[in-house]
Design an enzyme around this catalytic site. Sequence first.
Site, PDB file in Angstrom:
ATOM      1  N   ARG A   1     -15.780  -9.767   9.702  1.00 44.71           N
ATOM      2  CA  ARG A   1     -16.743  -8.702   9.997  1.00 44.71           C
ATOM      3  C   ARG A   1     -16.168  -7.354   9.587  1.00 44.71           C
ATOM      4  NH1 ARG A   1     -18.015 -11.419  15.159  1.00 44.71           N
ATOM      5  NH2 ARG A   1     -19.786 -12.748  14.660  1.00 44.71           N
ATOM      6  N   THR A   2     -17.036  -6.349   9.534  1.00 44.89           N
ATOM      7  CA  THR A   2     -16.552  -4.999   9.270  1.00 44.89           C
ATOM      8  C   THR A   2     -15.707  -4.543  10.449  1.00 44.89           C
ATOM      9  OG1 THR A   2     -18.571  -4.550   8.064  1.00 44.89           O
ATOM     10  CG2 THR A   2     -17.232  -2.670   8.644  1.00 44.89           C
ATOM     11  N   GLN A   3     -14.394  -4.421  10.242  1.00 43.36           N
ATOM     12  CA  GLN A   3     -13.514  -3.965  11.313  1.00 43.36           C
ATOM     13  C   GLN A   3     -13.241  -2.478  11.169  1.00 43.36           C
ATOM     14  OE1 GLN A   3     -12.429  -5.972  13.712  1.00 43.36           O
ATOM     15  NE2 GLN A   3     -13.084  -7.924  12.877  1.00 43.36           N
TER      16      GLN A   3
END
Lengths: 266, 255, 279
Positions: free
Chosen positions: A42-44
Site C-alpha cells: 500500500r501507499t506508505q
Amino acid sequence: MDHFPTNWGRPRNDAFDAYATYPIHQRPYNGPKDTFADGVQRTQQPIVTGTSVLAIKYKDGVMMAADNLASYGSLARFKDVQRLHQVGNYTVIGAGGDMSDFQYIQYILEELSIDEISAQDGHELGPIEIHEYMSQLMYARRSKMNPLWNSLLIGGFKDGKRFLSYVDLLGTTYSASTLATGYGAFIAQPLLRKAVEGREDVITEEEARKILEDSMRVLFYRDARSMNKFQIATISSAGVSISDSMQLETAWSFAENIRGYGAQTQ
Amino acid sequence: MIMPDMDSLAHPQERRFNPYTENGGTILAIAGADFSVIAGDTRQSEGYSIQTRYAPKVFRLTDRAVLAVNGFAADGNMFVKKVKQRLEWYHHAHAKDMPLRAIARLIQTMLYARRFFPYYVYNILGGIEEDGTGAVYSFDPVGSYEREACRAAGAAQSLVQPFLDNQIYFKNQEAAQGTSHPSHLPLETVLSIVIDSFTSATERHIEVGDGLEIFIALSKGRTLQGMESIRGLQELTVTEDGERLFVMRRDLKKD
Amino acid sequence: MFRNTYDSDNTVFSPQGRLHQVEYALEAVKQGSAAVGLRSKTHAILLALKRSTGELASYQQKMFRIDDHVGIAIAGLTSDARVLSNFMRQQAMGERMIFNRPMPVNRLVSSIADKAQVNTQEYGRRPYGVGFLVIGQDQTGPHLFEFSPSGNSYEYYAMSIGARSQSAKTYLEKHYESFADCNLEDLIRHGLHALRETLQQDKELNVNNTSVGIIGPMGQHEKPISPPGSFRILEGDKVEVYLQSMEKKEEAPAPVPAPASVPDAAPAPGSDEDVQMSG
C-alpha cells in the site's frame, strides 16, 4: 495541517526529520522484513509531492491558486505540473500531496464525468456532488488503510451559488471562505483570513487575484518546496477558467541587509 | 526540532499510516423533566490550526432526538450519516420516527460493530422519551452507554464536567436547612449553565470557540414558557402535535 | 386461457415474435385497481383507488414513499411492488450517500426497468407482476413516469394504469393540455375526475378508498412539511376537501369501452379484486 506530506496521516513525531531533509531512499525501512507478510504494497508514504493550494471566495465565485512544482523529497523534480484540475463545467479540484495519487483521482473523476454526460438527461455534477463523492472516496480508502495521499481543495460555482471545501487523505472535510493546504495552512491562511473574512461579497476579481498573488509570493519566499511559477483558477457564473502559468515579481536584495543569520559576522 | 543522528536512522522506526486524528471541540447535553438541551461549539481544528470556524457537531435526527458527535470529524460525519440512513429505513418500515431509547440501542450496536476499528467519536444523544421525559444518553467510542441527567465530552470535558457535577448534581453543595436540592432544573437555568460552560471553555481551551449551537427538544404539549423571544432562537419542528425542536445559535470568541 | 406451447418459458418467442409470459405479466397490472398520475409545471401528483377484500379487511396500500423527492403508486402484485420499491429506496439512499443529491428520477426509473428487462430474457425467471406510476422532483423539475413489467419506462404529462384505466386515460387525453398551468387544487380535481372514470357503476370515491400522492409546493389546504415540497400521501379525512371540490359527473352516454384488442374484454365477476400471492 502538517505542511510536509510525508508526515500526513502519521502520529506526530517532531524528533524525527520533521522537514524531510533526507532523500527518500535513505529513509528507514518501515515494518516487518518478512517476505510473505503482505501480498500487496500500500501507499506508505508519498513520493513525488505537490505543496500548498490556496483558495478564496469572492464576489463572483471562487478563486484558487497552486504552483507548478512536483518535488521528489527536497529535489525540485518536475517543474511544469498542473495541480488545478477542471471537473465537469462547474468545478475545479486542486491537490497537494502525492502527485501519482492525484493523477489517479483525475482518472476516476474523468470516468465519472463521462458516465454523467453520457446519460444525456440534463443532470450535471456540480461542486457539491463532486465534494461528497471525493470525501466518500478518500474516507473509504483511509478505512481500507490504503489512503490516497492528498489534501484537496474543491471550488465551484453552480446555480448561482459558490462552493469551497477541503478533503484529505483521512476523509476529514470542512468548508470556509478561505482555505489553504500544506505549508499554506500556516503561512497563507492567516493572510487570506485577514483579507477575506466578512468581505466575501465585496471582493472583486482583481482584488481576489491580488490577494492570492501576494500570498503565493510569501509562500515562495518561505516554503522551500515551492516555486515561482503558478496558475490561478476562477470559477464563476461565466464558468471555469484556469490561467496559463505565470511568475511574480520578487525581490531578494534586502537579504544582504539582514543581520544575525547565516554567514554575516556583524 | 532535534536533528536526527545517524544512529537513529539505523533503527527501524514505526511510521505506519495512522487513520485517525483529533479535531477538537466540545459537546454537552443536559436533561430536564420535560425537555432536553444538546449543545456543541462549531470550531474544527487539528493541532494548532483552526480548520474552519463553522463545522456543526450537533445534528437533528428526529423531532425528539438530537445527536452530538465529537472526536475525529471524518468518523463523526460518516457515523451520523449512517445513523440517519438507518432511521430512514425504520421510517419506511414502520411509518413513524424511532423512539429515543431505540435510537440509543441502535447507536450502541453500530458502534460495537466496529469494535476492532472503532469510530473515534464520543456520542451524546439527547431528546424526549416516549413517556415524555427529557433524556440524555452518553456513549464511548465502542458503544458502552448509559442514560444520564447530564454529560460533557470532548476537548474541554475535563473543564466542563466538574462544573456540571456541581451545578446539576449539586456535588459538594449542602442544601439549606430544611430544604433539598431540586431533582430537575428549569429550562432557563439549564440554558444559562450551558452558555456559561461554553464561554468558560472558550476562555481556557484553545480548541473551543467560534460558534455555539444549542438544540432544545420540548416534550409534547410543553411550551418555551416565556423564552420565545430569546436571542438567536429558531424552530425546527417537522411533525404536527408532537415534540417540538429548537436551535439557538450564538457567537463564541474566535481567538 | 392458455394460448399455446410458447406460454411456459418467457425466454422463448412465439412464432408471432411475442413473449407470452411478459404479456401475461402486463395482464396482472390490469387486474390491479387503477392509479392516475398528472403533472403541472410545479407539481406532480398521483391518485389511486384502494380496494379491500371485504368489510372486515383493511384497504390495500397503493402508494409508497421512496425518498423525500420520489413516490410511487402501484397496480398489480403488492408483494412484487414491495421488492421493487425497496430496491428504489436503496438506490435513492445510495445517491444521497455518494453524491449528496436527490437521485435523478429518470435514472431511478431506468434502474428498475433494467431489472425488469432481465426477467424477460433470463432462463428460469418470471417478470414482475406489477406496474408503477412514479412521480418525482429533481434538478430538472417535476416528473411523471410509468414503469411496466416488460422493462419499458416512459415519461408522461398524464397517465393511468390498472383496471379500467382506459376510461381515465380518455379523460386525461381530453384535458391534458390544460394541466401544465394548473394549481395544485385544480390538478387534484382533474386527477379525481379521471380516477372516478375507472369506478364500477355503483361505486364512488370516498375518504376510505382514495389516496393522493403529491410532490411540489404545499397547497392551500395543506400544512407546511419538511423538507418543503417533499413527497406526501394524503389519505382519510385529508382528502375530503378535495373530494368535495369535484364536479358532479354528467350522466353522459355510456363510458368508452376499453379497446377489445387485449383479451380482458370479458372479465369474470369479481376479477377486479387485487391479485393476491396466495390466489
